[in-house]
Design a protein around this motif. Structure first.
Motif, mmCIF file in Angstrom:
data_model
loop_
_atom_site.group_PDB
_atom_site.id
_atom_site.type_symbol
_atom_site.label_atom_id
_atom_site.label_comp_id
_atom_site.label_asym_id
_atom_site.label_seq_id
_atom_site.Cartn_x
_atom_site.Cartn_y
_atom_site.Cartn_z
ATOM 1 N N THR A 110 0.819 -1.216 0.000
ATOM 2 C CA THR A 110 0.000 0.000 0.000
ATOM 3 C C THR A 110 0.852 1.264 0.000
ATOM 4 O O THR A 110 0.837 2.041 -0.950
ATOM 5 N N ALA A 111 1.641 1.445 1.063
ATOM 6 C CA ALA A 111 2.506 2.623 1.133
ATOM 7 C C ALA A 111 3.565 2.576 0.033
ATOM 8 O O ALA A 111 3.947 3.610 -0.519
ATOM 9 N N GLY A 112 4.042 1.367 -0.281
ATOM 10 C CA GLY A 112 5.037 1.230 -1.336
ATOM 11 C C GLY A 112 4.519 1.676 -2.688
ATOM 12 O O GLY A 112 5.241 2.300 -3.477
ATOM 13 N N MET A 113 3.262 1.383 -2.969
ATOM 14 C CA MET A 113 2.665 1.794 -4.234
ATOM 15 C C MET A 113 2.541 3.311 -4.318
ATOM 16 O O MET A 113 2.854 3.921 -5.354
ATOM 17 N N VAL A 114 2.086 3.944 -3.255
ATOM 18 C CA VAL A 114 1.938 5.401 -3.242
ATOM 19 C C VAL A 114 3.310 6.064 -3.379
ATOM 20 O O VAL A 114 3.474 7.060 -4.091
ATOM 21 N N PHE A 115 4.321 5.494 -2.717
ATOM 22 C CA PHE A 115 5.688 6.003 -2.830
ATOM 23 C C PHE A 115 6.161 5.920 -4.276
ATOM 24 O O PHE A 115 6.712 6.887 -4.818
ATOM 25 N N GLN A 116 5.972 4.771 -4.898
ATOM 26 C CA GLN A 116 6.406 4.610 -6.290
ATOM 27 C C GLN A 116 5.701 5.609 -7.198
ATOM 28 O O GLN A 116 6.308 6.172 -8.117
ATOM 29 N N THR A 139 11.563 3.531 6.520
ATOM 30 C CA THR A 139 10.124 3.570 6.251
ATOM 31 C C THR A 139 9.624 5.012 6.257
ATOM 32 O O THR A 139 8.619 5.317 5.618
ATOM 33 N N GLN A 140 10.327 5.893 6.961
ATOM 34 C CA GLN A 140 9.944 7.303 6.962
ATOM 35 C C GLN A 140 10.022 7.881 5.547
ATOM 36 O O GLN A 140 9.155 8.654 5.124
ATOM 37 N N GLN A 141 11.048 7.501 4.799
ATOM 38 C CA GLN A 141 11.160 7.977 3.418
ATOM 39 C C GLN A 141 10.057 7.403 2.542
ATOM 40 O O GLN A 141 9.617 8.067 1.603
ATOM 41 N N ILE A 142 9.609 6.193 2.830
ATOM 42 C CA ILE A 142 8.488 5.608 2.081
ATOM 43 C C ILE A 142 7.200 6.348 2.409
ATOM 44 O O ILE A 142 6.413 6.697 1.522
ATOM 45 N N MET A 143 6.987 6.630 3.683
ATOM 46 C CA MET A 143 5.749 7.264 4.128
ATOM 47 C C MET A 143 5.690 8.739 3.752
ATOM 48 O O MET A 143 4.603 9.293 3.594
ATOM 49 N N HIS A 144 6.870 9.357 3.601
ATOM 50 C CA HIS A 144 6.956 10.779 3.248
ATOM 51 C C HIS A 144 7.952 10.918 2.093
ATOM 52 O O HIS A 144 9.137 11.198 2.334
ATOM 53 N N PRO A 145 7.518 10.685 0.862
ATOM 54 C CA PRO A 145 8.446 10.664 -0.279
ATOM 55 C C PRO A 145 9.336 11.899 -0.394
ATOM 56 O O PRO A 145 10.457 11.795 -0.889
ATOM 57 N N GLN A 146 8.854 13.057 0.081
ATOM 58 C CA GLN A 146 9.689 14.254 -0.013
ATOM 59 C C GLN A 146 10.971 14.086 0.800
ATOM 60 O O GLN A 146 12.022 14.630 0.436
ATOM 61 N N ILE A 197 1.667 12.052 15.580
ATOM 62 C CA ILE A 197 2.901 12.059 16.361
ATOM 63 C C ILE A 197 4.067 11.378 15.649
ATOM 64 O O ILE A 197 5.194 11.881 15.662
ATOM 65 N N ALA A 198 3.819 10.237 15.011
ATOM 66 C CA ALA A 198 4.903 9.415 14.456
ATOM 67 C C ALA A 198 5.830 10.155 13.494
ATOM 68 O O ALA A 198 7.048 9.925 13.525
ATOM 69 N N PRO A 199 5.336 11.058 12.638
ATOM 70 C CA PRO A 199 6.252 11.737 11.706
ATOM 71 C C PRO A 199 7.319 12.595 12.381
ATOM 72 O O PRO A 199 8.286 12.987 11.733
ATOM 73 N N HIS A 200 7.154 12.879 13.681
ATOM 74 C CA HIS A 200 8.152 13.689 14.383
ATOM 75 C C HIS A 200 9.372 12.872 14.800
ATOM 76 O O HIS A 200 10.337 13.429 15.322
ATOM 77 N N LEU A 201 9.325 11.565 14.568
ATOM 78 C CA LEU A 201 10.481 10.730 14.876
ATOM 79 C C LEU A 201 11.690 11.213 14.088
ATOM 80 O O LEU A 201 11.627 11.388 12.876
ATOM 81 N N ARG A 202 12.804 11.429 14.763
ATOM 82 C CA ARG A 202 14.024 11.919 14.110
ATOM 83 C C ARG A 202 15.026 10.799 13.853
ATOM 84 O O ARG A 202 15.935 10.943 13.040
ATOM 85 N N GLY A 203 14.899 9.709 14.565
ATOM 86 C CA GLY A 203 15.844 8.626 14.381
ATOM 87 C C GLY A 203 15.630 7.552 15.422
ATOM 88 O O GLY A 203 14.755 7.656 16.277
ATOM 89 N N SER A 204 16.405 6.502 15.331
ATOM 90 C CA SER A 204 16.286 5.395 16.272
ATOM 91 C C SER A 204 17.622 4.686 16.322
ATOM 92 O O SER A 204 18.578 5.078 15.665
ATOM 93 N N THR A 205 17.686 3.651 17.087
ATOM 94 C CA THR A 205 18.927 2.901 17.182
ATOM 95 C C THR A 205 18.602 1.437 17.400
ATOM 96 O O THR A 205 17.437 1.057 17.524
ATOM 97 N N ASP A 206 19.620 0.603 17.420
ATOM 98 C CA ASP A 206 19.399 -0.824 17.581
ATOM 99 C C ASP A 206 18.759 -1.112 18.927
ATOM 100 O O ASP A 206 19.166 -0.585 19.952
ATOM 101 N N ARG A 207 17.748 -1.950 18.885
ATOM 102 C CA ARG A 207 17.180 -2.448 20.137
ATOM 103 C C ARG A 207 17.770 -3.839 20.365
ATOM 104 O O ARG A 207 17.951 -4.608 19.435
ATOM 105 N N LYS A 208 18.070 -4.143 21.589
ATOM 106 C CA LYS A 208 18.713 -5.416 21.895
ATOM 107 C C LYS A 208 17.836 -6.245 22.814
ATOM 108 O O LYS A 208 17.199 -5.721 23.732
ATOM 109 N N SER A 209 17.799 -7.534 22.553
ATOM 110 C CA SER A 209 17.104 -8.456 23.436
ATOM 111 C C SER A 209 18.152 -9.359 24.084
ATOM 112 O O SER A 209 19.017 -9.909 23.409
ATOM 113 N N THR A 210 18.096 -9.483 25.381
ATOM 114 C CA THR A 210 19.092 -10.300 26.093
ATOM 115 C C THR A 210 18.404 -11.368 26.910
ATOM 116 O O THR A 210 17.214 -11.295 27.213
#
Length: 217
Positions: A110-116, A139-146, A197-210
């Motif tokens: 769905t989002a991939g088609m709109v991005f394309q 995925t942010q670039q897919i959701m916001h092609p600009q 709210i979600a579009p305000h995400l600026r970045g993330s990092t690896d999450r680890k499971s131990t």
């Protein structure tokens, strides 16, 4: 391949989708393309959205042309066709699956088609190759092609060192992106709030499971 159980009236449409994959694979080696994104879960999802979004766009364009129309000059038809990629209650088991599974499974289509479609609107036919030569990184670039056009990269803040005892070892790691954040927010608030709210995400990092090493129990 098209299975015999596929309804006759949809076989040509599905074939258009799969032939799109075949042509892309001949030119860009899809297995290699997907492997290149494996360093980041979010990046891998973005690349999957390129692959499935393009095939879905071409399949939808095939349908549109049978109606004497084209996605290239009809934004409303793009929206309509992208909604056709959703299950819409056709599969009860899918509809009862956890929200995260449901949304992430349909996202590449769905989002991939709109991005394309946005890339084609900007670059014309060259947009079919552009998304493979310069793949989106999130995925942010897919959701916001600009953000893709502007080459906005997600930040990767360092995680604090938890100084875990030797009895613990890392099991799995991955990167959260805007899609993950939006699903999480929707699950605990609502869709409108999540999209705000979600579009305000600026970045993330690896999450680890131990886990605790069983030899120390």
């Amino acid at each position: 391949f098209v299975t015999e159980t596929t309804a006759p009236e949809t076989q040509e449409t599905i074939l258009a989708h799969e032939l799109s994959h075949a042509i892309a694979d001949q030119n860009f080696n899809l297995a290699h393309f997907i492997r290149q994104g494996k360093k980041s879960d979010d990046g891998a999802t973005a690349r999957l959205a390129v692959m499935e979004g393009q095939a879905t766009w071409l399949m939808s364009e095939y349908l549109a042309r049978r109606l004497g129309q084209s996605l290239r000059n009809s934004p409303d038809m793009v929206k309509m066709m992208s909604r056709l990629s959703q299950t819409g209650g056709q599969y009860p088991v899918f509809d009862q699956a956890p929200l995260y599974l449901r949304l992430t499974l349909v996202f590449p289509y769905t989002a991939g088609m709109v991005f394309q479609n946005e890339v084609i609107a900007r670059d014309g036919d060259e947009g079919f190759a552009e998304v493979f030569r310069h793949a989106p990184v999130s995925t942010q670039q897919i959701m916001h092609p600009q953000k893709y056009f502007d080459n906005v990269q997600p930040t990767l803040p360092d995680l604090p060192d938890p100084h875990l005892p030797s009895a613990y070892k890392s099991l799995v790691g991955g990167t959260l992106g805007e899609l993950d954040q939006e699903v999480l927010l929707e699950q605990f608030t609502n869709k409108a709030r999540a999209e705000e709210i979600a579009p305000h995400l600026r970045g993330s990092t690896d999450r680890k499971s131990t886990r605790l090493n069983s030899s120390h129990l």
